[in-house]
Design an enzyme around this catalytic site. Structure first.
Site, PDB file in Angstrom:
ATOM      1  N   THR A  17       0.653  -1.384  -0.144  1.00 14.66           N
ATOM      2  CA  THR A  17       0.109  -0.424  -0.089  1.00 14.66           C
ATOM      3  C   THR A  17       0.579   1.305  -0.036  1.00 14.66           C
ATOM      4  OG1 THR A  17      -1.504  -1.088   1.194  1.00 14.66           O
ATOM      5  CG2 THR A  17      -1.864   1.316   1.091  1.00 14.66           C
ATOM      6  N   ARG A  21       7.639  -2.525   2.501  1.00 11.47           N
ATOM      7  CA  ARG A  21       7.946  -2.940   4.286  1.00 11.47           C
ATOM      8  C   ARG A  21       8.068  -4.321   4.823  1.00 11.47           C
ATOM      9  NH1 ARG A  21       3.279   1.180   6.601  1.00 11.47           N
ATOM     10  NH2 ARG A  21       3.412   2.583   4.947  1.00 11.47           N
ATOM     11  N   SER A 112       6.793   3.191   8.346  1.00 12.01           N
ATOM     12  CA  SER A 112       5.557   4.489   9.323  1.00 12.01           C
ATOM     13  C   SER A 112       5.043   4.126  10.954  1.00 12.01           C
ATOM     14  CB  SER A 112       3.999   4.331   8.660  1.00 12.01           C
ATOM     15  OG  SER A 112       2.543   4.613   8.762  1.00 12.01           O
ATOM     16  N   HIS A 113       3.897   3.355  11.149  1.00  7.36           N
ATOM     17  CA  HIS A 113       3.275   3.166  12.046  1.00  7.36           C
ATOM     18  C   HIS A 113       4.050   1.571  12.556  1.00  7.36           C
ATOM     19  CE1 HIS A 113       0.641   1.815   9.241  1.00  7.36           C
ATOM     20  NE2 HIS A 113       0.579   0.440  10.356  1.00  7.36           N
ATOM     21  N   LYS A 125      10.170   3.668   0.752  1.00 10.53           N
ATOM     22  CA  LYS A 125       9.114   4.331  -0.689  1.00 10.53           C
ATOM     23  C   LYS A 125      10.063   5.821  -1.371  1.00 10.53           C
ATOM     24  CE  LYS A 125       5.438   7.141   1.272  1.00 10.53           C
ATOM     25  NZ  LYS A 125       4.216   7.887   1.874  1.00 10.53           N
ATOM     26  N   ASP A 276       2.068   9.197  13.896  1.00  8.41           N
ATOM     27  CA  ASP A 276       2.000   8.172  14.447  1.00  8.41           C
ATOM     28  C   ASP A 276       3.983   8.066  14.199  1.00  8.41           C
ATOM     29  OD1 ASP A 276       2.346   8.899  11.783  1.00  8.41           O
ATOM     30  OD2 ASP A 276       2.071   7.232  10.953  1.00  8.41           O
ATOM     31  N   ASP A 278       5.827   8.207  11.504  1.00  8.14           N
ATOM     32  CA  ASP A 278       6.548   8.827  10.461  1.00  8.14           C
ATOM     33  C   ASP A 278       5.751   9.824  10.685  1.00  8.14           C
ATOM     34  OD1 ASP A 278       4.668   7.302   9.531  1.00  8.14           O
ATOM     35  OD2 ASP A 278       5.554   7.891   7.528  1.00  8.14           O
ATOM     36  N   ASP A 280       2.444  10.957   9.976  1.00  6.15           N
ATOM     37  CA  ASP A 280       1.507  11.094   8.594  1.00  6.15           C
ATOM     38  C   ASP A 280       0.457  10.777   9.175  1.00  6.15           C
ATOM     39  OD1 ASP A 280       2.246   8.573   8.866  1.00  6.15           O
ATOM     40  OD2 ASP A 280       1.788   8.847   5.970  1.00  6.15           O
ATOM     41  N   ARG A 281       0.152  10.385  10.506  1.00  8.31           N
ATOM     42  CA  ARG A 281      -0.799   9.980  10.628  1.00  8.31           C
ATOM     43  C   ARG A 281      -1.229  10.714  11.885  1.00  8.31           C
ATOM     44  NH1 ARG A 281      -2.446   3.333  10.764  1.00  8.31           N
ATOM     45  NH2 ARG A 281      -1.602   3.173   8.392  1.00  8.31           N
ATOM     46  N   THR A 343      -7.688   2.343  -1.134  1.00  8.41           N
ATOM     47  CA  THR A 343      -6.872   2.525   0.150  1.00  8.41           C
ATOM     48  C   THR A 343      -5.454   2.653  -0.418  1.00  8.41           C
ATOM     49  OG1 THR A 343      -8.612   1.637   1.200  1.00  8.41           O
ATOM     50  CG2 THR A 343      -6.240   1.488   2.198  1.00  8.41           C
ATOM     51  N   GLU A 362      -8.554   9.415   5.278  1.00 10.72           N
ATOM     52  CA  GLU A 362      -8.645   7.646   5.303  1.00 10.72           C
ATOM     53  C   GLU A 362      -9.156   7.054   7.007  1.00 10.72           C
ATOM     54  OE1 GLU A 362      -6.091   5.687   2.290  1.00 10.72           O
ATOM     55  OE2 GLU A 362      -5.046   6.730   3.551  1.00 10.72           O
ATOM     56  N   GLU A 363      -9.786   6.610   6.717  1.00  9.04           N
ATOM     57  CA  GLU A 363     -10.016   6.037   7.796  1.00  9.04           C
ATOM     58  C   GLU A 363      -9.055   5.489   9.243  1.00  9.04           C
ATOM     59  OE1 GLU A 363      -9.603   1.946   8.464  1.00  9.04           O
ATOM     60  OE2 GLU A 363      -8.841   2.130   6.847  1.00  9.04           O
ATOM     61  N   SER A 364      -8.232   4.856   8.186  1.00  8.17           N
ATOM     62  CA  SER A 364      -6.808   4.859   8.788  1.00  8.17           C
ATOM     63  C   SER A 364      -5.779   6.317   9.327  1.00  8.17           C
ATOM     64  CB  SER A 364      -6.022   4.102   8.192  1.00  8.17           C
ATOM     65  OG  SER A 364      -6.179   4.823   6.448  1.00  8.17           O
ATOM     66  N   LYS A 375      -0.297  12.625   3.503  1.00 10.37           N
ATOM     67  CA  LYS A 375      -1.086  12.777   4.205  1.00 10.37           C
ATOM     68  C   LYS A 375      -0.910  13.326   6.140  1.00 10.37           C
ATOM     69  CE  LYS A 375      -1.486   7.682   6.590  1.00 10.37           C
ATOM     70  NZ  LYS A 375      -0.687   7.277   5.450  1.00 10.37           N
ATOM     71  N   ARG A 495      -8.837  -6.629   7.275  1.00  9.32           N
ATOM     72  CA  ARG A 495      -8.939  -5.717   7.738  1.00  9.32           C
ATOM     73  C   ARG A 495     -10.476  -5.867   7.718  1.00  9.32           C
ATOM     74  NH1 ARG A 495      -5.293  -2.798   9.902  1.00  9.32           N
ATOM     75  NH2 ARG A 495      -3.709  -2.319   7.743  1.00  9.32           N
TER      76      ARG A 495
HETATM   77  C1  G16 Z   1      -0.676   3.484   4.496  1.00  4.39           C
HETATM   78  C2  G16 Z   1      -1.643   4.689   3.469  1.00  4.39           C
HETATM   79  C3  G16 Z   1      -2.532   4.524   3.447  1.00  4.39           C
HETATM   80  C4  G16 Z   1      -3.538   3.923   4.374  1.00  4.39           C
HETATM   81  C5  G16 Z   1      -2.570   2.914   5.360  1.00  4.39           C
HETATM   82  C6  G16 Z   1      -3.156   1.535   5.796  1.00  4.39           C
HETATM   83  O1  G16 Z   1      -0.598   4.451   5.874  1.00  4.39           O
HETATM   84  O2  G16 Z   1      -0.455   5.722   3.229  1.00  4.39           O
HETATM   85  O3  G16 Z   1      -3.093   4.917   2.716  1.00  4.39           O
HETATM   86  O4  G16 Z   1      -4.841   3.900   4.651  1.00  4.39           O
HETATM   87  O5  G16 Z   1      -1.562   2.277   4.792  1.00  4.39           O
HETATM   88  O6  G16 Z   1      -3.309   0.781   4.593  1.00  4.39           O
HETATM   89  P1  G16 Z   1      -3.355  -0.903   4.421  1.00  4.39           P
HETATM   90  O7  G16 Z   1      -4.941  -1.320   4.692  1.00  4.39           O
HETATM   91  O8  G16 Z   1      -3.150  -1.411   3.765  1.00  4.39           O
HETATM   92  O9  G16 Z   1      -2.806  -1.693   5.680  1.00  4.39           O
HETATM   93  P2  G16 Z   1       0.762   4.679   6.549  1.00  4.39           P
HETATM   94  O10 G16 Z   1       0.213   5.396   7.433  1.00  4.39           O
HETATM   95  O11 G16 Z   1       1.470   2.859   6.624  1.00  4.39           O
HETATM   96  O12 G16 Z   1       2.229   5.013   5.401  1.00  4.39           O
END
Ligand code: G16
Length: 542
Positions: A17, A21, A112-113, A125, A276, A278, A280-281, A343, A362-364, A375, A495
């Protein structure tokens, strides 16, 4: 001296996504990071004389991979690398730096998280010249290249000092070590009414920002405490650590539990927020009031005009498909288009570039706008603060008034983590093959009205992304979405996104778990989650 080093392809370098990673020990294999970076450089054109941005969230391996990337940039034709001091750049700050300095692109080093440390996760990335994550066509080309790579190019040179600002030279490459915060903080000052927020804090408004020992610490100290006058101590866990202090830097109700408990307790400050790994969340919690990311997007969109950077109004709103439809009602009220994307923040880039959307979410736990192409956690916090500074109401009241106007989308996401991949695939395959038989079927949430696998056609370039998640709609407008995460590094994560809409004249104060109980039962009935996974409850509910 440029060196060509021979190498062999790795079979597992397909970006998910959001970039590649993997566990740190996977990245520590000889040539693993080098192969991926060379694949990026082989796919990207226009490197001669160009600028590349490199930065990361400070996690374990960050500094080593930055040195590798600098040497490889020197051997692949780049003229200049901008690197954040100490190797630090939050993801939104990296996006801004790419745009501000006209870079060809950037390498953002983060998982990320996901947790960090020798046994945990790392990631790479590539972001393109608009500052956003490379679109699917580019990530697919990078993946294809990783499968045929035979050598990588590097420059024989010692490590560069990345801890003090200034200019260094690696062969033909100029390395400029920049302040990771300054440009980003200046951008925030152009978007928000800092004097109104300063007045809010001066009036005794109390806040806690939990940087989760991750990258936003330096940004939050500078912006919230220094520029906006929030009292020292407002920012907690403000020093980025390579292992995030052994915590999972995911700003949700499980991993930011301390913040949640504080905000629900007797001495809660007015406003709580977290970001989070990095940066962005975001997580937003008012006193005694958690705000779901989907509701946060809707409230921010409905109130954005209160901030100077958005006073002109919004061109459109975009949300990922599994995000609740709360923002759709705001878009309708504002008379602007609503875009529903798969997503992944990369799908918003074209809409933002085309000026079709101004705010995305996004919901995330991700919200952002056209100011960058990622983000942006602190941006969301600052927009909330700007709104609070103008409206002078508690978060709970702002949310209550929002629901009273638009109705409420009760919403939760249930994650089933670390499922053996074959079992997760079997569950999704069974669900997909059952889709034609579902409409009309009676379930604990009532009859199924629609069932499909989401496919997206980008309105700007007509590119199609298929198989983006199974959507099941019910007669009363409720919805369940099933998809597999594209960001995990251990097995598969299922999910399950649950949503029920109650109109403004309905019961707006139900417990979310109570409101969604029929949908939880329906999800089990439709997908046989326990049978496939052996799990009788989710690992995480957000
Ligand atoms: C990344 C993407 C987001 C996505 C999230 C969850 O976030 O940038 O757009 O909503 O992963 O993705 P998945 O449901 O496929 O795990 P981040 O904050 O991890 O870079």
């Amino acid at each position: 001296m440029i060196q060509d080093v021979s190498t062999k392809p790795f079979a597992d370098q397909k970006p998910g996504t959001s970039g590649l990673r993997k566990k740190v020990r996977v990245f520590q294999q000889p040539n693993y990071a080098e192969n991926f970076i060379q694949a990026v450089f082989d796919v990207v054109t226009g490197k001669e004389g160009a600028t590349l941005v490199i930065g990361g969230d400070g996690r374990f391996l960050n500094r080593e991979v930055i040195q590798v990337a600098i040497r490889m940039a020197a051997a692949n034709g780049f003229a200049r690398v901008l690197v954040g001091q100490g190797g630090i750049l939050s993801t939104p700050a990296a996006s801004h730096v790419i745009r501000r300095y006209g870079a060809l692109g950037g390498l953002v080093l983060s998982a990320s998280h996901n947790p960090g440390g020798p046994e945990e996760d790392f990631g790479i990335k590539y972001n393109i010249a608009n500052g956003g994550p490379a679109p699917e066509a580019v990530t697919e080309a990078i993946h294809a290249r990783t499968l045929s790579i035979e050598n990588y190019r590097t420059f024989a040179a010692p490590d560069v000092d990345i801890d003090s600002p200034g200019l260094r030279q690696v062969g033909p490459l100029t390395v400029e070590v920049i302040d990771p915060v300054a440009d980003y903080a200046a951008l925030m000052e152009t978007l928000f009414d800092f004097s109104a927020i300063r007045a809010l804090f001066a009036g005794g408004f109390r806040m806690r920002f939990d940087a989760m020992s991750a990258v936003t610490g330096p940004y939050a100290h500078e912006i919230l405490e220094r520029r906006l006058g929030a009292p020292a101590g407002t920012v907690v866990n403000g020093t980025p650590l390579p292992d995030f202090g052994h915590h999972h830097p995911d700003p949700n109700l499980v991993h930011a539990r301390d913040l949640y408990d504080l905000m629900m307790g007797p001495d809660a400050p007015d406003f709580g927020a977290a970001s989070d790994g990095d940066g962005d969340r975001n997580l937003i919690i008012g006193r005694n009031q958690y705000v779901t990311p989907s509701d946060s997007l809707a409230v921010l969109a409905a109130n954005a005009h209160l901030a100077p950077g958005y006073a002109r109004g919004l061109a459109g709103i975009a949300r990922s498909m599994p995000t609740s439809a709360a923002a759709d009602r705001v878009a309708a009220a504002l008379g602007v288009p609503l875009f529903e994307t798969p997503t992944g923040w990369k799908f918003f880039g074209n809409l933002l570039d085309a000026g079709m959307a101004t705010i995305c979410g996004e919901e995330s736990a991700g919200t952002g706008s056209d100011h960058v192409r990622e983000k942006d956690g602190l941006w969301a916090v600052l927009l909330w603060l700007n709104i609070l500074a103008v409206r002078r109401q508690p978060v709970a009241q702002i949310l209550a008034e929002h629901w009273a106007r638009f109705g409420r989308n009760y919403y939760a996401r249930h994650d089933y983590e670390a499922i053996p991949t074959d079992r997760a695939d079997a569950l999704m395959a069974a669900l997909r093959s059952s889709l034609p038989t579902l409409p009309g079927l009676d379930t604990p949430a009532g009859p199924v009205a629609s069932a499909d696998d989401f496919a997206y056609t980008d309105p700007t370039d007509a590119s199609v992304s298929a198989r983006q998640g199974v959507r099941i709609g019910f007669v009363d407008g409720s919805r369940i979405v099933f998809r597999l995460s594209g960001t995990g590094t251990e097995g598969a994560t299922l999910r399950v996104y649950l949503e029920r809409y109650v109109a403004a004249d309905g019961d707006l104060s139900l417990e979310t778990a109570v409101a969604l109980a029929p949908l939880v039962a329906a999800a089990e009935a439709l997908a046989g989650i326990a049978g496939h996974t052996g799990m009788d409850r989710p690992s995480v509910i957000t």
